[in-house]
Design a protein around this motif. Structure first.
Motif, PDB file in Angstrom:
ATOM      1  N   ASN A 155      43.161  48.716  30.874  1.00 22.05           N
ATOM      2  CA  ASN A 155      42.841  48.202  32.218  1.00 22.05           C
ATOM      3  C   ASN A 155      42.226  46.813  32.131  1.00 22.05           C
ATOM      4  O   ASN A 155      41.303  46.591  31.337  1.00 22.05           O
ATOM      5  CB  ASN A 155      41.822  49.117  32.912  1.00 22.05           C
ATOM      6  CG  ASN A 155      42.361  50.521  33.117  1.00 22.05           C
ATOM      7  OD1 ASN A 155      43.538  50.781  32.927  1.00 22.05           O
ATOM      8  ND2 ASN A 155      41.474  51.430  33.503  1.00 22.05           N
ATOM      9  N   ARG A 156      42.708  45.922  32.960  1.00 24.57           N
ATOM     10  CA  ARG A 156      42.135  44.574  32.957  1.00 24.57           C
ATOM     11  C   ARG A 156      42.067  44.043  34.388  1.00 24.57           C
ATOM     12  O   ARG A 156      42.989  44.192  35.170  1.00 24.57           O
ATOM     13  CB  ARG A 156      42.982  43.653  32.088  1.00 24.57           C
ATOM     14  CG  ARG A 156      42.457  42.230  32.013  1.00 24.57           C
ATOM     15  CD  ARG A 156      43.164  41.438  30.946  1.00 24.57           C
ATOM     16  NE  ARG A 156      42.470  41.537  29.676  1.00 24.57           N
ATOM     17  CZ  ARG A 156      42.914  41.018  28.536  1.00 24.57           C
ATOM     18  NH1 ARG A 156      44.065  40.395  28.488  1.00 24.57           N
ATOM     19  NH2 ARG A 156      42.212  41.124  27.431  1.00 24.57           N
ATOM     20  N   LEU A 157      40.931  43.415  34.682  1.00 26.14           N
ATOM     21  CA  LEU A 157      40.748  42.766  35.975  1.00 26.14           C
ATOM     22  C   LEU A 157      40.845  41.265  35.730  1.00 26.14           C
ATOM     23  O   LEU A 157      40.056  40.705  34.970  1.00 26.14           O
ATOM     24  CB  LEU A 157      39.358  43.141  36.501  1.00 26.14           C
ATOM     25  CG  LEU A 157      39.054  42.981  37.990  1.00 26.14           C
ATOM     26  CD1 LEU A 157      40.127  43.615  38.860  1.00 26.14           C
ATOM     27  CD2 LEU A 157      37.699  43.616  38.305  1.00 26.14           C
ATOM     28  N   PHE A 158      41.851  40.632  36.324  1.00 25.97           N
ATOM     29  CA  PHE A 158      42.057  39.194  36.133  1.00 25.97           C
ATOM     30  C   PHE A 158      41.379  38.410  37.255  1.00 25.97           C
ATOM     31  O   PHE A 158      41.470  38.791  38.424  1.00 25.97           O
ATOM     32  CB  PHE A 158      43.548  38.850  36.157  1.00 25.97           C
ATOM     33  CG  PHE A 158      44.323  39.370  34.990  1.00 25.97           C
ATOM     34  CD1 PHE A 158      44.371  38.664  33.791  1.00 25.97           C
ATOM     35  CD2 PHE A 158      45.015  40.578  35.079  1.00 25.97           C
ATOM     36  CE1 PHE A 158      45.092  39.146  32.707  1.00 25.97           C
ATOM     37  CE2 PHE A 158      45.741  41.069  33.992  1.00 25.97           C
ATOM     38  CZ  PHE A 158      45.778  40.355  32.808  1.00 25.97           C
ATOM     39  N   ILE A 159      40.708  37.339  36.882  1.00 18.98           N
ATOM     40  CA  ILE A 159      40.236  36.372  37.870  1.00 18.98           C
ATOM     41  C   ILE A 159      41.147  35.161  37.670  1.00 18.98           C
ATOM     42  O   ILE A 159      41.159  34.554  36.594  1.00 18.98           O
ATOM     43  CB  ILE A 159      38.764  35.980  37.627  1.00 18.98           C
ATOM     44  CG1 ILE A 159      37.879  37.208  37.774  1.00 18.98           C
ATOM     45  CG2 ILE A 159      38.332  34.888  38.599  1.00 18.98           C
ATOM     46  CD1 ILE A 159      36.454  36.988  37.321  1.00 18.98           C
ATOM     47  N   VAL A 160      41.960  34.869  38.670  1.00 15.75           N
ATOM     48  CA  VAL A 160      42.909  33.752  38.534  1.00 15.75           C
ATOM     49  C   VAL A 160      42.376  32.563  39.332  1.00 15.75           C
ATOM     50  O   VAL A 160      42.169  32.653  40.542  1.00 15.75           O
ATOM     51  CB  VAL A 160      44.320  34.159  39.007  1.00 15.75           C
ATOM     52  CG1 VAL A 160      45.253  32.959  39.033  1.00 15.75           C
ATOM     53  CG2 VAL A 160      44.892  35.245  38.080  1.00 15.75           C
ATOM     54  N   VAL A 161      42.126  31.460  38.618  1.00 17.13           N
ATOM     55  CA  VAL A 161      41.552  30.275  39.265  1.00 17.13           C
ATOM     56  C   VAL A 161      42.650  29.232  39.522  1.00 17.13           C
ATOM     57  O   VAL A 161      43.505  28.995  38.676  1.00 17.13           O
ATOM     58  CB  VAL A 161      40.386  29.658  38.442  1.00 17.13           C
ATOM     59  CG1 VAL A 161      39.196  30.606  38.415  1.00 17.13           C
ATOM     60  CG2 VAL A 161      40.785  29.329  37.013  1.00 17.13           C
ATOM     61  N   PHE A 162      42.597  28.656  40.712  1.00 19.27           N
ATOM     62  CA  PHE A 162      43.622  27.694  41.134  1.00 19.27           C
ATOM     63  C   PHE A 162      42.958  26.548  41.888  1.00 19.27           C
ATOM     64  O   PHE A 162      42.267  26.753  42.875  1.00 19.27           O
ATOM     65  CB  PHE A 162      44.644  28.390  42.037  1.00 19.27           C
ATOM     66  CG  PHE A 162      45.692  27.452  42.570  1.00 19.27           C
ATOM     67  CD1 PHE A 162      46.791  27.111  41.804  1.00 19.27           C
ATOM     68  CD2 PHE A 162      45.576  26.906  43.845  1.00 19.27           C
ATOM     69  CE1 PHE A 162      47.760  26.235  42.294  1.00 19.27           C
ATOM     70  CE2 PHE A 162      46.539  26.027  44.347  1.00 19.27           C
ATOM     71  CZ  PHE A 162      47.632  25.701  43.565  1.00 19.27           C
ATOM     72  N   GLU A 163      43.180  25.339  41.400  1.00 22.07           N
ATOM     73  CA  GLU A 163      42.621  24.131  42.028  1.00 22.07           C
ATOM     74  C   GLU A 163      43.807  23.298  42.510  1.00 22.07           C
ATOM     75  O   GLU A 163      44.738  23.027  41.740  1.00 22.07           O
ATOM     76  CB  GLU A 163      41.793  23.390  40.958  1.00 22.07           C
ATOM     77  CG  GLU A 163      41.372  21.996  41.286  1.00 22.07           C
ATOM     78  CD  GLU A 163      40.245  21.900  42.300  1.00 22.07           C
ATOM     79  OE1 GLU A 163      40.594  21.889  43.495  1.00 22.07           O
ATOM     80  OE2 GLU A 163      39.081  21.805  41.912  1.00 22.07           O
ATOM     81  N   ARG A 164      43.789  22.922  43.784  1.00 18.13           N
ATOM     82  CA  ARG A 164      44.935  22.186  44.368  1.00 18.13           C
ATOM     83  C   ARG A 164      45.350  20.967  43.544  1.00 18.13           C
ATOM     84  O   ARG A 164      46.513  20.619  43.463  1.00 18.13           O
ATOM     85  CB  ARG A 164      44.605  21.707  45.794  1.00 18.13           C
ATOM     86  CG  ARG A 164      44.373  22.826  46.760  1.00 18.13           C
ATOM     87  CD  ARG A 164      45.614  23.295  47.490  1.00 18.13           C
ATOM     88  NE  ARG A 164      45.441  24.670  47.938  1.00 18.13           N
ATOM     89  CZ  ARG A 164      46.372  25.604  47.931  1.00 18.13           C
ATOM     90  NH1 ARG A 164      47.575  25.327  47.488  1.00 18.13           N
ATOM     91  NH2 ARG A 164      46.133  26.822  48.347  1.00 18.13           N
ATOM     92  N   ASN A 165      44.363  20.284  42.925  1.00 15.50           N
ATOM     93  CA  ASN A 165      44.707  19.060  42.178  1.00 15.50           C
ATOM     94  C   ASN A 165      45.250  19.350  40.775  1.00 15.50           C
ATOM     95  O   ASN A 165      45.499  18.443  39.995  1.00 15.50           O
ATOM     96  CB  ASN A 165      43.491  18.119  42.087  1.00 15.50           C
ATOM     97  CG  ASN A 165      42.376  18.703  41.228  1.00 15.50           C
ATOM     98  OD1 ASN A 165      42.566  19.707  40.539  1.00 15.50           O
ATOM     99  ND2 ASN A 165      41.213  18.087  41.265  1.00 15.50           N
TER     100      ASN A 165
END
Length: 214
Positions: A155-165
């Motif tokens: 089991n894994r909980l992903f935190i996906v980070v996304f920056e518009r630039n």
């Protein structure tokens, strides 16, 4: 490990953000050994001094060892902060065995490892597409990430980070933003929202994504 001062960790991590982020090489055991000191040093200035000493004593390219150590340090301390944010929430228990590489905490009784990931360019789809096709991205992340020691299909909980630039990696330093997103996720968590996979025969893997964007 004693409790971290999250405000201070955020400040230190942001000092890394003034330099470009590149690796020069794939992570490997030899260079990991050169840079083992990253686990003991939460302070950026102290880290920079230590890198200079190691570069000299091991006769390593200064730029390459700086990037390798700084990146490992940045990812490690961001992950430590995130783990603490989770375990400070009611209903989330830290794992008693700290050397357990397959889980970091119990989320309302369900064991999870967590991983903060930058939105992968190689996924070849937009961030909006990924948000609407969460299962597809999770499958991609399991199959394409963490091929070293931490590679597993638990089991894994992903935190996906996304920056518009496009500088997604910098969001790993935004500890207060990460905290807000994690607390919001935990407050409305229901076990039935988890995605279920069978990567390994006879083993069900549960996973989900916490989206963090700016």
């Amino acid at each position: 490990m004693s409790a971290l001062d999250l405000e201070n960790i955020e400040k230190e991590l942001k000092r890394r953000c003034q330099f470009p982020y590149k690796w020069f090489r794939k992570q490997n055991d030899l260079w990991d050994r050169y840079t083992q000191f990253i686990y003991q040093i939460p302070n950026w200035e102290a880290l920079v001094r230590k890198i200079a000493i190691v570069a000299e004593s091991q006769e390593l390219d200064k730029q390459q060892i700086f990037q390798y150590a700084a990146n490992r340090w940045y990812n490690f301390w961001s992950a430590q902060a995130v783990e603490q944010i989770f375990t400070e929430i009611d209903g989330i228990e830290p794992v008693a065995e700290t050397k357990d590489s397959e889980k970091d905490f119990q989320l309302f009784g369900i064991p999870f490892d967590h991983k903060t990931s930058v939105f992968p360019k190689q996924f070849n789809k937009t961030f909006e597409y990924a948000q609407n096709h969460k299962k597809e991205l999770i499958e991609w992340l399991y199959k394409n990430q963490s091929t070293q020691k931490r590679h597993h299909f638990k089991n894994r909980l992903f935190i996906v980070v996304f920056e518009r630039n496009g500088e997604h990696w910098k969001l790993k330093a935004e500890i207060s933003l990460l905290k807000k997103s994690i607390q919001k996720y935990a407050a409305s968590f229901r076990p039935e929202q988890l995605q279920s996979f069978t990567f390994v025969d006879g083993q069900t893997t549960l996973s989900d994504i916490i989206w963090v964007s700016k």
